[in-house]
Design a protein around this motif. Sequence first.
Motif, PDB file in Angstrom:
ATOM      1  N   ASN A 152      32.793 -28.146 -10.126  1.00  0.00           N
ATOM      2  CA  ASN A 152      33.307 -27.366 -10.693  1.00  0.00           C
ATOM      3  C   ASN A 152      33.585 -26.641  -9.435  1.00  0.00           C
ATOM      4  O   ASN A 152      32.975 -26.410  -9.340  1.00  0.00           O
ATOM      5  N   GLU A 153      35.225 -26.402  -9.218  1.00  0.00           N
ATOM      6  CA  GLU A 153      35.564 -25.472  -7.825  1.00  0.00           C
ATOM      7  C   GLU A 153      35.040 -24.016  -8.694  1.00  0.00           C
ATOM      8  O   GLU A 153      34.570 -23.353  -7.845  1.00  0.00           O
ATOM      9  N   GLY A 154      35.986 -24.086 -10.066  1.00  0.00           N
ATOM     10  CA  GLY A 154      35.059 -22.925  -9.987  1.00  0.00           C
ATOM     11  C   GLY A 154      33.578 -22.437 -11.023  1.00  0.00           C
ATOM     12  O   GLY A 154      33.431 -21.155 -10.824  1.00  0.00           O
ATOM     13  N   GLU A 155      33.463 -23.428 -12.035  1.00  0.00           N
ATOM     14  CA  GLU A 155      32.232 -23.171 -13.003  1.00  0.00           C
ATOM     15  C   GLU A 155      31.340 -23.450 -12.277  1.00  0.00           C
ATOM     16  O   GLU A 155      30.534 -23.645 -12.395  1.00  0.00           O
ATOM     17  N   GLY A 156      30.949 -24.498 -11.344  1.00  0.00           N
ATOM     18  CA  GLY A 156      30.488 -25.175 -10.919  1.00  0.00           C
ATOM     19  C   GLY A 156      29.736 -26.135 -11.533  1.00  0.00           C
ATOM     20  O   GLY A 156      30.441 -26.635 -12.160  1.00  0.00           O
ATOM     21  N   VAL A 157      28.624 -26.551 -11.534  1.00  0.00           N
ATOM     22  CA  VAL A 157      28.153 -28.300 -12.679  1.00  0.00           C
ATOM     23  C   VAL A 157      27.720 -27.803 -13.618  1.00  0.00           C
ATOM     24  O   VAL A 157      27.268 -26.626 -14.120  1.00  0.00           O
ATOM     25  N   SER A 158      28.351 -28.165 -15.154  1.00  0.00           N
ATOM     26  CA  SER A 158      28.390 -27.958 -16.166  1.00  0.00           C
ATOM     27  C   SER A 158      26.901 -28.218 -16.584  1.00  0.00           C
ATOM     28  O   SER A 158      25.926 -28.450 -15.647  1.00  0.00           O
ATOM     29  N   ARG A 159      26.120 -27.756 -17.565  1.00  0.00           N
ATOM     30  CA  ARG A 159      25.326 -27.667 -18.304  1.00  0.00           C
ATOM     31  C   ARG A 159      23.838 -28.599 -18.100  1.00  0.00           C
ATOM     32  O   ARG A 159      23.232 -29.111 -17.996  1.00  0.00           O
ATOM     33  N   LEU A 160      24.837 -29.435 -19.059  1.00  0.00           N
ATOM     34  CA  LEU A 160      24.211 -30.954 -19.536  1.00  0.00           C
ATOM     35  C   LEU A 160      23.948 -31.537 -18.354  1.00  0.00           C
ATOM     36  O   LEU A 160      22.392 -32.626 -18.021  1.00  0.00           O
ATOM     37  N   VAL A 161      25.036 -31.605 -17.282  1.00  0.00           N
ATOM     38  CA  VAL A 161      24.677 -32.020 -15.865  1.00  0.00           C
ATOM     39  C   VAL A 161      23.704 -31.615 -15.330  1.00  0.00           C
ATOM     40  O   VAL A 161      22.766 -32.269 -14.789  1.00  0.00           O
ATOM     41  N   LYS A 162      23.560 -30.759 -15.097  1.00  0.00           N
ATOM     42  CA  LYS A 162      22.453 -29.273 -14.279  1.00  0.00           C
ATOM     43  C   LYS A 162      21.287 -29.432 -14.858  1.00  0.00           C
ATOM     44  O   LYS A 162      20.195 -29.706 -14.294  1.00  0.00           O
ATOM     45  N   GLU A 163      20.687 -29.816 -16.744  1.00  0.00           N
ATOM     46  CA  GLU A 163      19.692 -30.488 -16.991  1.00  0.00           C
ATOM     47  C   GLU A 163      18.979 -31.103 -16.323  1.00  0.00           C
ATOM     48  O   GLU A 163      17.954 -31.586 -16.714  1.00  0.00           O
ATOM     49  N   THR A 164      19.921 -32.114 -16.050  1.00  0.00           N
ATOM     50  CA  THR A 164      19.853 -33.532 -15.622  1.00  0.00           C
ATOM     51  C   THR A 164      19.539 -33.937 -14.817  1.00  0.00           C
ATOM     52  O   THR A 164      18.193 -34.646 -14.452  1.00  0.00           O
TER      53      THR A 164
END
Length: 249
Positions: free
Chosen positions: A199-211
């Motif tokens: 996302n433009e402001g928050e970046g990659v979400s935690r669960l997606v990043k962990e995957t």
Amino acid sequence: MREEESIIEGRNAVLEALRAKKPIDKLFVLDGCMDGPIRSIIREAKKTDAILNFVTKERLTQISATGKHQGAIAYVASYEYSTVEDMLALAKEKGEDPFLILLDGIEDPYNLGAIIRTANLAGAHGVIIPKRRAASLTATVARTSSGAINYTPVAKVTNLVKTMEELKKEGLWFACADMDGEVMYRSNLKGPIGLVIGNEGEGVSRLVKETCDYVISIPMKGDIDSLNASVACGVFAYEIVRQRGDAVC
């Protein structure tokens, strides 16, 4: 109604659009109304990927372009969505390792259009977007893609994490774009790969990043700490092109 969105209003029109399998992104129906036509709309909507929203009469009136919504409004994508399977088939047809770009909550249609354009030019086999909290295939996206939307498949999925787990079974590895990652030049980006942009402001979400299998970054030498999402995607994509040996020396 915003200029970049196609809209269908009225119970019969919305119901026929659903039955005709038009690519409906969002559907708004009057909350608490459960007469025959509305029940039919809800039933048909649940067979699709459309996001179903129950809203007040005031909200419907607010988004209506004609004032004759009859309790039902649908937003229709300007272009047909593809499937992840189509993307894998395209890579196989070309005799190439799959190269996919996954977008975790890109909300700006201009960013989405620019990323589709980059994906096409970098030889990616498709772009995957989530069903919720993300830009969809509007006319603005099509214009910003400069025609690339006609050649690069775009798939909309319910759950990015689940999609990534299924693609891992097909041999893909996933690289997450994040400022805290290893510099991309030091990462192995060859072979079947999915590039994940947040996302433009928050970046990659935690669960997606962990995957993801690893986290990569772009070296920054300026006074600010990040690039626009579509620009960053372009930088990462062309590092993948270079490592895959597709770059012209």
